[in-house]
Design an enzyme around this catalytic site. Structure first.
Site, PDB file in Angstrom:
ATOM      1  N   HIS A 176       0.807  -1.224   0.000  1.00 51.91           N
ATOM      2  CA  HIS A 176       0.000   0.000   0.000  1.00 51.91           C
ATOM      3  C   HIS A 176       0.839   1.272   0.000  1.00 51.91           C
ATOM      4  O   HIS A 176       0.821   2.062   0.931  1.00 51.91           O
ATOM      5  CB  HIS A 176      -0.984  -0.009   1.180  1.00 51.91           C
ATOM      6  CG  HIS A 176      -2.061  -1.030   1.055  1.00 51.91           C
ATOM      7  ND1 HIS A 176      -3.211  -1.007   1.797  1.00 51.91           N
ATOM      8  CD2 HIS A 176      -2.168  -2.132   0.262  1.00 51.91           C
ATOM      9  CE1 HIS A 176      -3.977  -2.045   1.488  1.00 51.91           C
ATOM     10  NE2 HIS A 176      -3.354  -2.738   0.547  1.00 51.91           N
ATOM     11  N   GLU A 269     -13.005   2.175  -5.115  1.00 53.74           N
ATOM     12  CA  GLU A 269     -13.765   3.427  -5.169  1.00 53.74           C
ATOM     13  C   GLU A 269     -13.270   4.375  -6.244  1.00 53.74           C
ATOM     14  O   GLU A 269     -12.063   4.634  -6.348  1.00 53.74           O
ATOM     15  CB  GLU A 269     -13.662   4.179  -3.834  1.00 53.74           C
ATOM     16  CG  GLU A 269     -14.318   3.509  -2.663  1.00 53.74           C
ATOM     17  CD  GLU A 269     -14.272   4.396  -1.414  1.00 53.74           C
ATOM     18  OE1 GLU A 269     -14.721   3.922  -0.360  1.00 53.74           O
ATOM     19  OE2 GLU A 269     -13.798   5.554  -1.503  1.00 53.74           O
ATOM     20  N   TYR A 290     -10.324  -9.052   4.215  1.00 54.42           N
ATOM     21  CA  TYR A 290     -10.036 -10.290   3.488  1.00 54.42           C
ATOM     22  C   TYR A 290     -10.448 -11.524   4.280  1.00 54.42           C
ATOM     23  O   TYR A 290     -10.717 -12.576   3.707  1.00 54.42           O
ATOM     24  CB  TYR A 290      -8.550 -10.355   3.124  1.00 54.42           C
ATOM     25  CG  TYR A 290      -8.124  -9.250   2.193  1.00 54.42           C
ATOM     26  CD1 TYR A 290      -8.761  -9.055   0.975  1.00 54.42           C
ATOM     27  CD2 TYR A 290      -7.086  -8.394   2.529  1.00 54.42           C
ATOM     28  CE1 TYR A 290      -8.381  -8.040   0.120  1.00 54.42           C
ATOM     29  CE2 TYR A 290      -6.689  -7.377   1.676  1.00 54.42           C
ATOM     30  CZ  TYR A 290      -7.346  -7.204   0.482  1.00 54.42           C
ATOM     31  OH  TYR A 290      -6.969  -6.192  -0.365  1.00 54.42           O
TER      32      TYR A 290
END
Length: 398
Positions: A176, A269, A290
């Site tokens: 990330h 998104e 998850y």
């Protein structure tokens, strides 16, 4: 065509793009978070766009090592990154330059490494390049950083390199990093960041004293850009916050910033970025962890937090984005083109203002699309495929 042959072609995506309404079934897939409902009509599962266009693929260059980002040079060649840490140039004939020397060290574990790259319109005179990367910070920690330098006249090395942005705090994580770079119309540089994946770090997406899970807006040589929002107790470079992991970003036809961020299991998104707004992560989210457990309290809406313009459940795993502007596909003018990793597709969205009115997918099942752009010379679409033997590929209409 018999049923077996049709099913085989559909499975490998050979007819995707010929007739999305016939060939694509992505809207029929069950959602990951079955109990969640969109906040408004059209927020997810837009109608499949009817389209008679078939895309022809031509591989320009093969053997790229997990390419991540690209930008076109004024002479039509492409500057691109490989996640392992190399920056190269590829010509129209597919020839690849040697790795350009002089870049800072990268942490290339898992999702880390050398990431996005961009130039400005004055490159011919300035020769200046900007790139983002996972910067090692010692003791196994790292964070997103942005550097800039000038490409030598012989294109062998980057000179006068300066690091102009360092995400804070560093984290012991290999996931990330976010990391798309987009210049706005004023010359300021948007940098997207991730919240570094872990439960403890994700909470910092709401902390305005950090740059985890943020969109920041800086000057080309670093420091907060003029016109940023004033957020109480917040860092001056922050443009928006409450993000998970933004790997798609582009200016829309009106010159404003749009992003697509990775959601959890379900809940990628599309957002139309507004200064100073809170986009909710991890307080609100579509999708689930998850493990199948709710994200936080399982909320999808809360006062003071923005709703996405659109979301995907199941996810597409977005990476790379451009709004089409070219002559080859006039029917797509102004449409958003988004790379899909898990979906292994080129995703097209038709928008009416801030409403998504239709979606189509192309090349389904063929490869993980890491970045997408439009060739300024002819309007063809250029994609990077993410693999150990990745490609730079041109898409034209057949």
């Amino acid at each position: 065509m018999n049923v077996t042959t049709f099913a085989q072609l559909l499975a490998v995506g050979l007819i995707a793009g010929t007739s999305p309404a016939l060939a694509q079934s992505f809207n029929a897939a069950p959602p990951n978070a079955e109990r969640q409902q969109p906040a408004f009509a059209g927020q997810t599962r837009a109608p499949i766009l009817a389209d008679s266009i078939t895309l022809e693929r031509t591989v320009i260059a093969r053997g790229l090592d997990h390419p991540w980002g690209m930008d076109q040079l004024p002479d039509g060649r492409w500057l691109f990154t490989e996640r392992s840490g190399t920056l190269r140039i590829v010509g129209a004939d597919g020839s690849k330059s040697r790795a350009i020397a002089g870049l800072p060290e990268v942490d290339a574990r898992q999702q880390g490494g050398l990431l996005d790259v961009t130039i400005r319109d004055d490159f011919t005179s300035s020769r200046r390049v900007w790139w983002s990367y996972a910067e090692p910070r010692g003791n196994g920690t790292n964070a997103t950083a942005v550097a800039t330098g000038t490409l030598s006249s012989d294109e062998q090395r980057m000179e006068n390199v300066e690091v102009i942005f360092q995400q804070q705090p560093a984290w012991r994580s290999a996931n990330h990093f976010g990391s798309r770079l987009v210049f706005d119309k004023t010359g300021a540089l948007f940098v997207t960041t991730g919240e570094r994946y872990y439960e403890a770090s994700r909470q910092l997406a709401q902390d305005l004293r950090t740059t985890l899970g943020k969109v920041v807006r800086i000057t080309p040589m670093g420091g907060a850009a003029a016109g940023n929002p004033e957020l109480p107790g917040g860092l001056p470079e922050i443009w928006s916050y409450g993000h998970r992991n933004i790997q798609s970003a582009a200016l829309g036809p009106d010159g404003t910033l749009w992003t697509v961020e990775h959601g959890p299991k379900g809940g990628d998104e599309l957002n139309h970025q507004q200064a100073g707004r809170n986009y909710g992560w991890p307080i609100i989210a579509y999708g689930e962890n998850y493990s199948g457990t709710p994200v936080g309290e399982g909320l999808t809406a809360k006062d003071g937090m923005e709703q996405p313009v659109y979301y995907w459940d199941p996810v597409i795993a977005p990476s790379g984005m451009v709004f089409y502007d070219g002559a080859m596909f006039p029917e797509w003018q102004g449409d958003a083109l988004i790379g899909g990793l898990a979906s292994q597709a080129l995703v097209r969205l038709k928008l009416d203002g801030e409403n998504v009115t239709g979606e189509a997918r192309y090349l389904e099942g063929r490869s993980r699309i890491r970045d997408v752009d439009v060739d300024a010379t002819d309007g063809s679409i250029i994609i990077l495929t993410d693999a150990a033997n990745g490609t730079l590929t041109r898409l034209t209409r057949r």
